[in-house]
Design a protein around this motif. Structure first.
Motif, PDB file in Angstrom:
ATOM      1  N   THR A  37      17.403   7.683  -1.785  1.00  0.00           N
ATOM      2  CA  THR A  37      17.412   9.044  -1.279  1.00  0.00           C
ATOM      3  C   THR A  37      16.079   9.355  -0.608  1.00  0.00           C
ATOM      4  OG1 THR A  37      18.925   9.763  -3.021  1.00  0.00           O
ATOM      5  CG2 THR A  37      17.685  11.469  -1.880  1.00  0.00           C
ATOM      6  N   VAL A  38      16.128   9.735   0.662  1.00  0.00           N
ATOM      7  CA  VAL A  38      14.920   9.963   1.455  1.00  0.00           C
ATOM      8  C   VAL A  38      14.149  11.166   0.919  1.00  0.00           C
ATOM      9  CG1 VAL A  38      14.041  10.570   3.744  1.00  0.00           C
ATOM     10  CG2 VAL A  38      15.936   8.938   3.514  1.00  0.00           C
ATOM     11  N   GLU A  39      12.843  10.995   0.800  1.00  0.00           N
ATOM     12  CA  GLU A  39      11.949  12.062   0.393  1.00  0.00           C
ATOM     13  C   GLU A  39      10.606  11.853   1.080  1.00  0.00           C
ATOM     14  OE1 GLU A  39      11.574  11.732  -3.805  1.00  0.00           O
ATOM     15  OE2 GLU A  39      10.579   9.790  -3.734  1.00  0.00           O
ATOM     16  N   THR A  40       9.770  12.878   1.138  1.00  0.00           N
ATOM     17  CA  THR A  40       8.443  12.724   1.711  1.00  0.00           C
ATOM     18  C   THR A  40       7.507  12.153   0.646  1.00  0.00           C
ATOM     19  OG1 THR A  40       7.867  15.008   1.139  1.00  0.00           O
ATOM     20  CG2 THR A  40       8.742  14.597   3.353  1.00  0.00           C
ATOM     21  N   ARG A  41       6.567  11.363   1.090  1.00  0.00           N
ATOM     22  CA  ARG A  41       5.640  10.735   0.164  1.00  0.00           C
ATOM     23  C   ARG A  41       4.345  10.400   0.879  1.00  0.00           C
ATOM     24  NH1 ARG A  41       7.693   4.553  -0.641  1.00  0.00           N
ATOM     25  NH2 ARG A  41       5.516   4.370  -1.224  1.00  0.00           N
ATOM     26  N   SER A  42       3.365   9.938   0.126  1.00  0.00           N
ATOM     27  CA  SER A  42       2.094   9.521   0.703  1.00  0.00           C
ATOM     28  C   SER A  42       2.151   8.036   1.039  1.00  0.00           C
ATOM     29  CB  SER A  42       0.949   9.783  -0.281  1.00  0.00           C
ATOM     30  OG  SER A  42       0.841  11.168  -0.558  1.00  0.00           O
ATOM     31  N   ALA A  43       1.349   7.641   2.020  1.00  0.00           N
ATOM     32  CA  ALA A  43       1.297   6.236   2.424  1.00  0.00           C
ATOM     33  C   ALA A  43      -0.148   5.840   2.647  1.00  0.00           C
ATOM     34  CB  ALA A  43       2.099   6.019   3.705  1.00  0.00           C
ATOM     35  N   GLU A  44      -0.432   4.562   2.474  1.00  0.00           N
ATOM     36  CA  GLU A  44      -1.774   4.070   2.754  1.00  0.00           C
ATOM     37  C   GLU A  44      -1.729   2.623   3.201  1.00  0.00           C
ATOM     38  OE1 GLU A  44      -4.062   4.457  -0.856  1.00  0.00           O
ATOM     39  OE2 GLU A  44      -3.604   2.409  -1.465  1.00  0.00           O
ATOM     40  N   ASP A  45      -2.725   2.267   4.002  1.00  0.00           N
ATOM     41  CA  ASP A  45      -2.908   0.888   4.437  1.00  0.00           C
ATOM     42  C   ASP A  45      -4.154   0.335   3.784  1.00  0.00           C
ATOM     43  OD1 ASP A  45      -0.778   0.239   6.002  1.00  0.00           O
ATOM     44  OD2 ASP A  45      -1.717   0.759   7.902  1.00  0.00           O
ATOM     45  N   THR A  46      -4.099  -0.876   3.307  1.00  0.00           N
ATOM     46  CA  THR A  46      -5.267  -1.502   2.705  1.00  0.00           C
ATOM     47  C   THR A  46      -5.472  -2.903   3.273  1.00  0.00           C
ATOM     48  OG1 THR A  46      -3.941  -2.362   0.858  1.00  0.00           O
ATOM     49  CG2 THR A  46      -5.051  -0.231   0.535  1.00  0.00           C
ATOM     50  N   VAL A  47      -6.720  -3.325   3.281  1.00  0.00           N
ATOM     51  CA  VAL A  47      -7.081  -4.698   3.621  1.00  0.00           C
ATOM     52  C   VAL A  47      -7.625  -5.330   2.351  1.00  0.00           C
ATOM     53  CG1 VAL A  47      -8.673  -6.161   4.923  1.00  0.00           C
ATOM     54  CG2 VAL A  47      -7.533  -4.250   6.051  1.00  0.00           C
ATOM     55  N   THR A  48      -7.014  -6.418   1.922  1.00  0.00           N
ATOM     56  CA  THR A  48      -7.410  -7.068   0.672  1.00  0.00           C
ATOM     57  C   THR A  48      -8.393  -8.204   0.945  1.00  0.00           C
ATOM     58  OG1 THR A  48      -5.278  -6.535  -0.337  1.00  0.00           O
ATOM     59  CG2 THR A  48      -6.578  -8.271  -1.380  1.00  0.00           C
ATOM     60  N   CYS A  49      -9.500  -8.193   0.223  1.00  0.00           N
ATOM     61  CA  CYS A  49     -10.537  -9.223   0.370  1.00  0.00           C
ATOM     62  C   CYS A  49     -10.912  -9.756  -1.014  1.00  0.00           C
ATOM     63  CB  CYS A  49     -11.791  -8.647   1.036  1.00  0.00           C
ATOM     64  SG  CYS A  49     -11.488  -7.849   2.629  1.00  0.00           S
ATOM     65  N   THR A  50     -11.401 -10.972  -1.034  1.00  0.00           N
ATOM     66  CA  THR A  50     -11.857 -11.570  -2.286  1.00  0.00           C
ATOM     67  C   THR A  50     -13.376 -11.690  -2.268  1.00  0.00           C
ATOM     68  OG1 THR A  50     -11.555 -13.797  -1.377  1.00  0.00           O
ATOM     69  CG2 THR A  50      -9.726 -12.864  -2.625  1.00  0.00           C
ATOM     70  N   GLY A  51     -13.946 -11.723  -3.453  1.00  0.00           N
ATOM     71  CA  GLY A  51     -15.395 -11.849  -3.549  1.00  0.00           C
ATOM     72  C   GLY A  51     -15.831 -11.978  -4.989  1.00  0.00           C
ATOM     73  N   ARG A  52     -17.099 -11.677  -5.239  1.00  0.00           N
ATOM     74  CA  ARG A  52     -17.645 -11.779  -6.595  1.00  0.00           C
ATOM     75  C   ARG A  52     -18.595 -10.620  -6.877  1.00  0.00           C
ATOM     76  NH1 ARG A  52     -16.472 -16.437  -9.134  1.00  0.00           N
ATOM     77  NH2 ARG A  52     -15.714 -18.165  -7.859  1.00  0.00           N
ATOM     78  N   ILE A  53     -18.654 -10.259  -8.162  1.00  0.00           N
ATOM     79  CA  ILE A  53     -19.600  -9.247  -8.606  1.00  0.00           C
ATOM     80  C   ILE A  53     -21.015  -9.802  -8.473  1.00  0.00           C
ATOM     81  CG2 ILE A  53     -20.356  -7.852 -10.559  1.00  0.00           C
ATOM     82  CD1 ILE A  53     -17.669  -6.990  -9.564  1.00  0.00           C
ATOM     83  N   ALA A  54     -21.941  -8.950  -8.024  1.00  0.00           N
ATOM     84  CA  ALA A  54     -23.346  -9.351  -7.879  1.00  0.00           C
ATOM     85  C   ALA A  54     -24.235  -8.163  -8.196  1.00  0.00           C
ATOM     86  CB  ALA A  54     -23.620  -9.855  -6.468  1.00  0.00           C
ATOM     87  N   ALA A  55     -25.475  -8.446  -8.551  1.00  0.00           N
ATOM     88  CA  ALA A  55     -26.439  -7.367  -8.758  1.00  0.00           C
ATOM     89  C   ALA A  55     -26.736  -6.717  -7.416  1.00  0.00           C
ATOM     90  CB  ALA A  55     -27.719  -7.932  -9.371  1.00  0.00           C
ATOM     91  N   ALA A  56     -26.839  -5.387  -7.407  1.00  0.00           N
ATOM     92  CA  ALA A  56     -26.999  -4.665  -6.143  1.00  0.00           C
ATOM     93  C   ALA A  56     -28.335  -4.961  -5.483  1.00  0.00           C
ATOM     94  CB  ALA A  56     -26.847  -3.173  -6.386  1.00  0.00           C
TER      95      ALA A  56
END
Length: 317
Positions: A37-56
């Motif tokens: 059943t059609v309804e209005t909703r929110s949408a978003e685009d994302t770009v997925t990347c990989t990496g590692r945690i590091a000290a700032a």
């Protein structure tokens, strides 16, 4: 005359009975469909990347030439000052390695060219230590990473085909298998001005290094852990969004869906205005409350009678 009426009555009963018997057979052959059943909703685009945690705020320590570590004087977590010795070098073992690499006699390797020790290049805490006694230390890998603060960030790589979509300041959601929470908020704060080649076995791809600054942290986020970053590159609210698999294209290159009306599948031409991660945003052709057939491949033609497999909320989810 009575015989004629009796005959007509019998034929009528037979015809009605035939219709009643044929209806279950007709409906039983109708393809089963499920509905959205059609309804209005929110949408978003994302770009997925990989990496590692590091000290700032951190500094990588490299050796000027390959060597063999002799005595390691620090451990990960130790606090050091600029100039403090991190480890000493086994000069004789290093001479042997350098001579073997050059194909010459060890006696031809000048001792004065061999470093005697490696020192810290900044004040701070040793977050990573890639040195072990008696092991080789290579010039291409930091032998230590020294952090001057507790702030954390994620160092990521962005594939070149996604570079146009990202920009500094975009929100990012970070997740990882070892993390306590499902997601952590962050912001894309840096994109390198140059690209590089990243190798995986015999394959390579062009990537750009970037940094995500984390606004949420806890003890489970440790430097060196793998992290997935989803950069939000676009969003919209109150739009009609239809999953890609619900939409077909006809011979005139018109996009369309099948609506469920009065027990039939009815072709409805639509106009899509944008592609999001979750599907097409529809600009024309659909209204809130329309019931779209989720499995259009089950429908053979416009106007075909169909049977709803699921009813109620399960069909409309």
């Amino acid at each position: 005359m009575k015989k004629l009426y009796a005959l007509l009555f019998s034929l009528t009963i037979a015809a009605v009975a035939g219709i009643l018997l044929a209806r279950p057979l007709l409906y039983g052959s109708a393809p089963a469909v499920t509905l959205y059943t059609v309804e209005t909703r929110s949408a978003e685009d994302t770009v997925t990347c990989t990496g590692r945690i590091a000290a700032a705020e951190s500094q990588d320590v490299y050796v000027e030439m390959s060597c063999i570590a002799e005595e390691v004087l620090v451990e990960a977590g130790d606090t050091v000052k600029r100039g403090d010795t991190l480890f000493t070098v086994d000069v004789d073992a290093t001479r042997q390695v350098l001579a073997a690499a050059a194909g010459i006699s060890p006696s031809l390797v000048p001792s004065q060219q061999i470093i005697r020790s490696v020192a810290a290049t900044a004040d701070g805490t040793i977050r990573t230590l890639n040195v072990a006694e008696g092991e080789a230390v290579d010039t291409g890998v930091p032998c230590a990473v020294i952090s001057s603060s507790d702030a954390l960030q994620v160092k990521i790589t962005i594939n070149e085909n996604k570079l146009r979509e990202v920009a500094v300041g975009q929100p990012v959601m970070v997740s990882g298998a070892a993390f306590q929470e499902e997601e952590y908020r962050g912001t894309l704060t840096y994109i390198s001005p140059s690209a590089r080649q990243q190798y995986s076995g015999t394959n390579s791809e062009t990537v750009v290094d970037a940094v995500v600054s984390l606004s949420e942290t806890d003890e489970s986020l440790k430097p060196g852990l793998s992290a997935k970053s989803q950069i939000q590159v676009g969003s919209a609210t109150d739009c009609i969004l239809i999953p890609y698999e619900y939409v077909l294209q006809d011979d005139l290159n018109q996009e369309y869906v099948y609506l469920y009306r009065d027990g039939k599948a009815v072709k409805q031409v639509i106009r899509t205005v944008r592609e999001w991660n979750d599907g097409f945003e529809v600009g024309e052709g659909l209204a809130v409350g329309d019931r779209v057939i989720r499995n259009p491949s089950a429908v053979e033609k416009d106007g075909q009678r169909v049977a709803v497999e699921e009813q109620g909320a399960a069909a409309d989810a």
